[in-house]
Design a protein around this motif. Structure first.
Motif, PDB file in Angstrom:
ATOM      1  N   LEU B  14       0.833  -1.208   0.000  1.00  0.00           N
ATOM      2  CA  LEU B  14       0.000   0.000   0.000  1.00  0.00           C
ATOM      3  C   LEU B  14       0.862   1.251   0.000  1.00  0.00           C
ATOM      4  O   LEU B  14       0.602   2.222  -0.721  1.00  0.00           O
ATOM      5  N   ILE B  15       1.928   1.205   0.811  1.00  0.00           N
ATOM      6  CA  ILE B  15       2.813   2.361   0.923  1.00  0.00           C
ATOM      7  C   ILE B  15       3.374   2.721  -0.442  1.00  0.00           C
ATOM      8  O   ILE B  15       3.396   3.881  -0.841  1.00  0.00           O
ATOM      9  N   GLU B  16       3.818   1.694  -1.182  1.00  0.00           N
ATOM     10  CA  GLU B  16       4.462   1.973  -2.458  1.00  0.00           C
ATOM     11  C   GLU B  16       3.519   2.670  -3.425  1.00  0.00           C
ATOM     12  O   GLU B  16       3.958   3.431  -4.291  1.00  0.00           O
ATOM     13  N   LYS B  17       2.200   2.391  -3.292  1.00  0.00           N
ATOM     14  CA  LYS B  17       1.245   3.085  -4.167  1.00  0.00           C
ATOM     15  C   LYS B  17       1.037   4.531  -3.714  1.00  0.00           C
ATOM     16  O   LYS B  17       1.002   5.452  -4.523  1.00  0.00           O
ATOM     17  N   ILE B  18       0.887   4.738  -2.393  1.00  0.00           N
ATOM     18  CA  ILE B  18       0.460   6.051  -1.905  1.00  0.00           C
ATOM     19  C   ILE B  18       1.598   7.070  -1.901  1.00  0.00           C
ATOM     20  O   ILE B  18       1.388   8.242  -2.167  1.00  0.00           O
ATOM     21  N   GLU B  19       2.796   6.592  -1.643  1.00  0.00           N
ATOM     22  CA  GLU B  19       3.907   7.485  -1.314  1.00  0.00           C
ATOM     23  C   GLU B  19       4.128   8.627  -2.307  1.00  0.00           C
ATOM     24  O   GLU B  19       4.181   9.789  -1.893  1.00  0.00           O
ATOM     25  N   PRO B  20       4.271   8.354  -3.626  1.00  0.00           N
ATOM     26  CA  PRO B  20       4.523   9.479  -4.535  1.00  0.00           C
ATOM     27  C   PRO B  20       3.370  10.467  -4.595  1.00  0.00           C
ATOM     28  O   PRO B  20       3.608  11.687  -4.727  1.00  0.00           O
ATOM     29  N   ILE B  21       2.141   9.958  -4.441  1.00  0.00           N
ATOM     30  CA  ILE B  21       0.987  10.863  -4.528  1.00  0.00           C
ATOM     31  C   ILE B  21       1.027  11.882  -3.406  1.00  0.00           C
ATOM     32  O   ILE B  21       0.860  13.086  -3.636  1.00  0.00           O
ATOM     33  N   ASN B  24       3.587  14.641  -3.899  1.00  0.00           N
ATOM     34  CA  ASN B  24       3.174  15.625  -4.903  1.00  0.00           C
ATOM     35  C   ASN B  24       2.149  16.593  -4.338  1.00  0.00           C
ATOM     36  O   ASN B  24       2.261  17.813  -4.517  1.00  0.00           O
ATOM     37  N   ILE B  25       1.147  16.024  -3.663  1.00  0.00           N
ATOM     38  CA  ILE B  25       0.102  16.883  -3.082  1.00  0.00           C
ATOM     39  C   ILE B  25       0.722  17.870  -2.110  1.00  0.00           C
ATOM     40  O   ILE B  25       0.393  19.070  -2.104  1.00  0.00           O
ATOM     41  N   ALA B  26       1.669  17.371  -1.287  1.00  0.00           N
ATOM     42  CA  ALA B  26       2.289  18.235  -0.280  1.00  0.00           C
ATOM     43  C   ALA B  26       3.002  19.396  -0.940  1.00  0.00           C
ATOM     44  O   ALA B  26       2.862  20.552  -0.510  1.00  0.00           O
ATOM     45  N   ILE B  27       3.744  19.131  -2.015  1.00  0.00           N
ATOM     46  CA  ILE B  27       4.506  20.223  -2.639  1.00  0.00           C
ATOM     47  C   ILE B  27       3.578  21.229  -3.308  1.00  0.00           C
ATOM     48  O   ILE B  27       3.765  22.450  -3.185  1.00  0.00           O
ATOM     49  N   ILE B  28       2.530  20.720  -3.976  1.00  0.00           N
ATOM     50  CA  ILE B  28       1.590  21.647  -4.626  1.00  0.00           C
ATOM     51  C   ILE B  28       0.924  22.538  -3.585  1.00  0.00           C
ATOM     52  O   ILE B  28       0.866  23.768  -3.723  1.00  0.00           O
ATOM     53  N   MET B 205      -1.499  25.681   4.670  1.00  0.00           N
ATOM     54  CA  MET B 205      -0.199  25.240   5.179  1.00  0.00           C
ATOM     55  C   MET B 205      -0.352  24.001   6.053  1.00  0.00           C
ATOM     56  O   MET B 205       0.476  23.085   6.018  1.00  0.00           O
ATOM     57  N   THR B 206      -1.448  23.973   6.849  1.00  0.00           N
ATOM     58  CA  THR B 206      -1.673  22.806   7.707  1.00  0.00           C
ATOM     59  C   THR B 206      -1.796  21.540   6.889  1.00  0.00           C
ATOM     60  O   THR B 206      -1.158  20.522   7.175  1.00  0.00           O
ATOM     61  N   PHE B 207      -2.606  21.631   5.800  1.00  0.00           N
ATOM     62  CA  PHE B 207      -2.793  20.421   4.996  1.00  0.00           C
ATOM     63  C   PHE B 207      -1.517  20.043   4.266  1.00  0.00           C
ATOM     64  O   PHE B 207      -1.192  18.862   4.134  1.00  0.00           O
ATOM     65  N   SER B 208      -0.763  21.050   3.847  1.00  0.00           N
ATOM     66  CA  SER B 208       0.513  20.752   3.199  1.00  0.00           C
ATOM     67  C   SER B 208       1.452  20.021   4.155  1.00  0.00           C
ATOM     68  O   SER B 208       2.081  19.021   3.796  1.00  0.00           O
ATOM     69  N   PHE B 209       1.499  20.496   5.408  1.00  0.00           N
ATOM     70  CA  PHE B 209       2.356  19.837   6.405  1.00  0.00           C
ATOM     71  C   PHE B 209       1.862  18.432   6.685  1.00  0.00           C
ATOM     72  O   PHE B 209       2.661  17.523   6.906  1.00  0.00           O
ATOM     73  N   LEU B 210       0.533  18.289   6.673  1.00  0.00           N
ATOM     74  CA  LEU B 210      -0.033  16.961   6.932  1.00  0.00           C
ATOM     75  C   LEU B 210       0.461  15.969   5.892  1.00  0.00           C
ATOM     76  O   LEU B 210       0.920  14.868   6.227  1.00  0.00           O
ATOM     77  N   PHE B 211       0.409  16.404   4.612  1.00  0.00           N
ATOM     78  CA  PHE B 211       0.841  15.465   3.577  1.00  0.00           C
ATOM     79  C   PHE B 211       2.346  15.241   3.629  1.00  0.00           C
ATOM     80  O   PHE B 211       2.816  14.138   3.360  1.00  0.00           O
ATOM     81  N   PHE B 212       3.086  16.286   4.002  1.00  0.00           N
ATOM     82  CA  PHE B 212       4.522  16.094   4.203  1.00  0.00           C
ATOM     83  C   PHE B 212       4.779  15.044   5.268  1.00  0.00           C
ATOM     84  O   PHE B 212       5.574  14.119   5.079  1.00  0.00           O
ATOM     85  N   PHE B 213       4.056  15.206   6.380  1.00  0.00           N
ATOM     86  CA  PHE B 213       4.217  14.262   7.486  1.00  0.00           C
ATOM     87  C   PHE B 213       3.924  12.842   7.033  1.00  0.00           C
ATOM     88  O   PHE B 213       4.675  11.915   7.316  1.00  0.00           O
ATOM     89  N   SER B 215       4.025  11.561   4.033  1.00  0.00           N
ATOM     90  CA  SER B 215       5.001  10.986   3.103  1.00  0.00           C
ATOM     91  C   SER B 215       6.296  10.618   3.827  1.00  0.00           C
ATOM     92  O   SER B 215       6.874   9.556   3.558  1.00  0.00           O
ATOM     93  N   ILE B 216       6.742  11.469   4.764  1.00  0.00           N
ATOM     94  CA  ILE B 216       7.954  11.119   5.515  1.00  0.00           C
ATOM     95  C   ILE B 216       7.717   9.862   6.334  1.00  0.00           C
ATOM     96  O   ILE B 216       8.551   8.957   6.397  1.00  0.00           O
ATOM     97  N   LEU B 217       6.529   9.799   6.955  1.00  0.00           N
ATOM     98  CA  LEU B 217       6.199   8.629   7.776  1.00  0.00           C
ATOM     99  C   LEU B 217       6.234   7.357   6.947  1.00  0.00           C
ATOM    100  O   LEU B 217       6.789   6.332   7.368  1.00  0.00           O
ATOM    101  N   LEU B 218       5.656   7.441   5.727  1.00  0.00           N
ATOM    102  CA  LEU B 218       5.604   6.240   4.900  1.00  0.00           C
ATOM    103  C   LEU B 218       7.006   5.795   4.504  1.00  0.00           C
ATOM    104  O   LEU B 218       7.316   4.601   4.549  1.00  0.00           O
TER     105      LEU B 218
END
Lengths: 56, 240, 148, 221
Positions: B14-21, B24-28, B205-213, B215-218
């Motif tokens: 599952l991680i391998e599928k979700i990770e790149p997405i 990308n969302i976090a950076i956008i 910014m909160t949602f961006s940090f959430l997605f950053f978190f 992706s790092i976690l994964l």
């Protein structure tokens, strides 16, 4: 755009804001890069181990 | 649903599928958020331009608390059900949480210099946040101190459960000790008077940090799973 | 009711032999007469060492002191973890005799050791390290194929 | 098997009294460490102001050093395992150990209090506040420090970890013990502050017992 120009021109707290942004993002990118490199290293090790196992 | 993901290998797929997405969302979101931070929001009436620090300071603070509660939940789960995945998540969460807490403290003190006049005040909330950082460091140290991984996981989860006491203190310290040192700062957000033009960058910014978190976690969890596999292979080779 | 002797002898270095044993007896809640106590000490010839500090004794003597605990109580079940470590041949025979007489009185013993005792009527179990179980303990992976 | 909690306490105290050198070294450490503080400040008027912080910091560190002694010994000679096997619950082991440790700390502290009184030139009134604080705060201090030594009992190297891990949990104790005196003099909040110390004890007791139980279960696996 006006807000930004005012912000740069006013100049009173510009350095504070900029430095805080830099610090926070550098910390987050640092942990990101560190964990990425760690995972990649482990992946390499794992692939090598599997190869050795199959040779035997 | 959750229990079907309980197997680390299925989780890894599952991680391998979700990770790149997520990355990308976090950076956008980060780019959009930065635009709103600097171009789309007015300076505050009282605080002036320094209010822009808030847009990253507050999400960091929220995440420092949220990550700790994730760790605590995973620890309870791992103690009750003795589950490996919970151990893996709590183990990989701890350094990220420490980083977010450090970011909170640093950006907060940079905000404090022009607003309060000092870098640091021994206020209840600041102190408890510092204690949170120390607890995170303790968790990281315990995770690496023992040769036996499963033992280290159990000890660190016990420490995490003890540390839950700190969470309500951080959350409500402003209300409990508000009269002591604190000038009007963080308690201000709780009042609904905050303008939508300032609320928007904060949330982005909160949602961006959430997605950053996430992706790092994964990435970290993937690394931990690989490490466990390597250990199993080494152990099997040693036995046979 | 059982007596358990762990792998490490749970004796305090700064107490004497007598104090150690009496403390232990008090802890498990049984009392014994002085005469009987001295008689039991004689079994391993610890009578003269009675007032010595445990820290001054050798490893074998320490083991003997902890084995004396078995004599002091009247338990049915003994659970012993490697009781013959660092004992000389003579005392191993004595311990064996002790176990045999305990068996004759209707008690039972569970012990782990590297020495083959050859006591009549005893059941032996060999334990190998089960590979799969231990690797399961390290991580939650089901089989070897899954890892790849 | 007639198991009794008081038997355990009695055993702990007996062993502790035999091992008298711990008490001796504890009190010596306390005196010498506070002397070092006094020499480093170099001005007696400052020492008078900071006497409470000096006493409490030195006390915390000496308690932590002692606690390691208490549990490591039991773990290393296997008697911790034996006690658990005999059927004593983990909570009773922890409580009996902390009771013994509390007695062991309080006996020398009562004799050392006059020394503090002379060293730091405090008034009798302040001394009274200090002693009451000592009685109320040390139970939770001993519980926390025994928990901390449980964390490090299986470590072969880097024993300093226990200090790093558990020191943040001393912070509330230190805040309330050292601020009690100032509020004590104002007669305003004195009961409140003492009640807070008692309240902290009743929070730490269950938390330490639950955590200690979990750790002790884990140790023998």
């Amino acid at each position: 755009m006006n807000y930004f120009l005012n912000f740069v021109n006013s100049g009173d707290h510009f350095s504070y804001v900029l430095s805080s942004y830099l610090i926070v993002f550098s910390i987050i990118f640092l942990i990101f890069i560190l964990s990425n490199s760690k995972t990649k290293k482990l992946e390499k090790e794992f692939v090598n181990l599997i190869k050795n196992e199959e040779k035997k | 649903m959750i229990f079907s993901l309980a197997n680390p290998l299925r989780f890894q797929r599952l991680i391998e599928k979700i990770e790149p997405i997520t990355l990308n969302i976090a950076i956008i979101l980060l780019l959009i958020g930065l635009f709103f931070c600097f171009f789309g929001s007015p300076p505050d009436y009282l605080q002036g331009e320094t209010v822009r620090i808030m847009y990253i300071h507050v999400p960091c603070a929220w995440f420092s608390l949220m990550i700790y509660s994730i760790i605590a939940l995973c620890s309870i789960f791992s103690i009750v059900f003795k589950h490996t995945l919970a151990d893996l998540i709590s183990r990989s969460c701890a350094p990220i949480g420490a980083c977010f807490t450090l970011a909170t403290l640093l950006s907060g003190s940079i905000w404090g210099k022009p607003t309060w006049g000092t870098w640091w005040v021994w206020d209840a909330r600041l102190t408890s946040e510092l204690v949170l950082l120390v607890i995170y460091l303790g968790l990281i140290i315990i995770n690496n101190a023992y040769e036996d991984k499963s033992k280290a996981d159990r000890y660190s989860s016990i420490l995490a459960i003890i540390g839950i006491i700190n969470l309500p203190i951080i959350k409500w310290s402003v209300d409990w000790w508000s009269t002591l040192h604190q000038p009007a700062s963080i308690s201000k957000f709780s009042s609904p008077s905050i303008d939508s033009s300032m609320l928007l960058p904060l949330f982005i910014m909160t949602f961006s940090f959430l997605f950053f978190f996430i992706s790092i976690l994964l990435v970290r969890v993937r690394g931990e799973i690989i490490q466990r596999k390597i250990e199993v292979i080494r152990f099997n080779r040693m036995v046979s | 009711m059982f007596t358990y002797l762990p792998h490490k002898d749970s004796l305090k270095d700064y107490l004497t032999v007598e104090e150690n044993l009496l403390n232990w007896l008090e802890l498990i809640g049984s009392k014994i007469q002085k005469e009987k106590f001295f008689n039991h000490l004689k079994f391993f010839k610890l009578n003269d060492l009675r007032n010595n500090l445990i820290g001054n004794l050798s490893q074998g003597q320490r083991k003997k002191v902890s084995l004396t605990k078995l004599l002091l109580t009247k338990c049915n079940l003994w659970i012993l973890d490697e009781p013959f470590n660092s004992l000389d041949v003579d005392s191993i025979k004595k311990t064996k005799k002790m176990i045999c007489s305990h068996k004759a009185n209707g008690g039972s013993v569970i012990l782990a050791s590297h020495i083959n005792l050859n006591i009549e009527g005893s059941k032996r179990m060999f334990i190998k390290s089960p590979k799969q179980k231990i690797s399961n303990k390290i991580a939650n992976f089901d089989t070897w194929d899954n890892i790849k | 098997m007639n198991l009794d909690f008081f038997k355990l306490v009695k055993r702990e105290i007996k062993i502790m009294l035999k091992n008298f050198s711990i008490i001796y070294s504890f009190s010596t450490f306390f005196v010498v460490a506070s002397l070092i503080f006094v020499f480093s400040v170099n001005d007696i008027s400052y020492v008078k102001v900071f006497y409470k912080s000096i006493v409490w910091i030195v006390l915390i560190f000496s308690i932590m050093l002692v606690s390691e002694n208490f549990l490591n010994e039991d773990f290393n000679d296997g008697s911790l395992k034996e006690l658990q096997f005999l059927g004593f619950s983990e909570e009773s082991i922890m409580v009996s150990k902390s009771i013994a440790m509390w007695i062991m700390i309080m006996i020398p502290m009562l004799f050392l209090m006059p020394l503090v009184f002379i060293f730091f030139q405090i008034t009798l009134y302040e001394l009274k506040g200090l002693v009451i604080n000592l009685f109320l705060a040390t139970p939770s201090l001993t519980l926390i420090s025994i928990l901390s030594s449980l964390f490090s009992v299986q470590l072969k190297r880097n024993k300093i970890i226990q200090f790093v891990i558990i020191l943040p949990f001393f912070i509330p104790m230190i805040i309330f013990t050292t601020s009690t005196g100032t509020l004590f003099e104002s007669h305003n909040l004195k009961e409140n502050q003492f009640l807070i110390l008692i309240g902290i004890f009743f929070i730490t007791l269950p938390v330490c017992l639950i955590a200690g139980r979990l750790i002790m279960r884990e140790i023998n696996k």
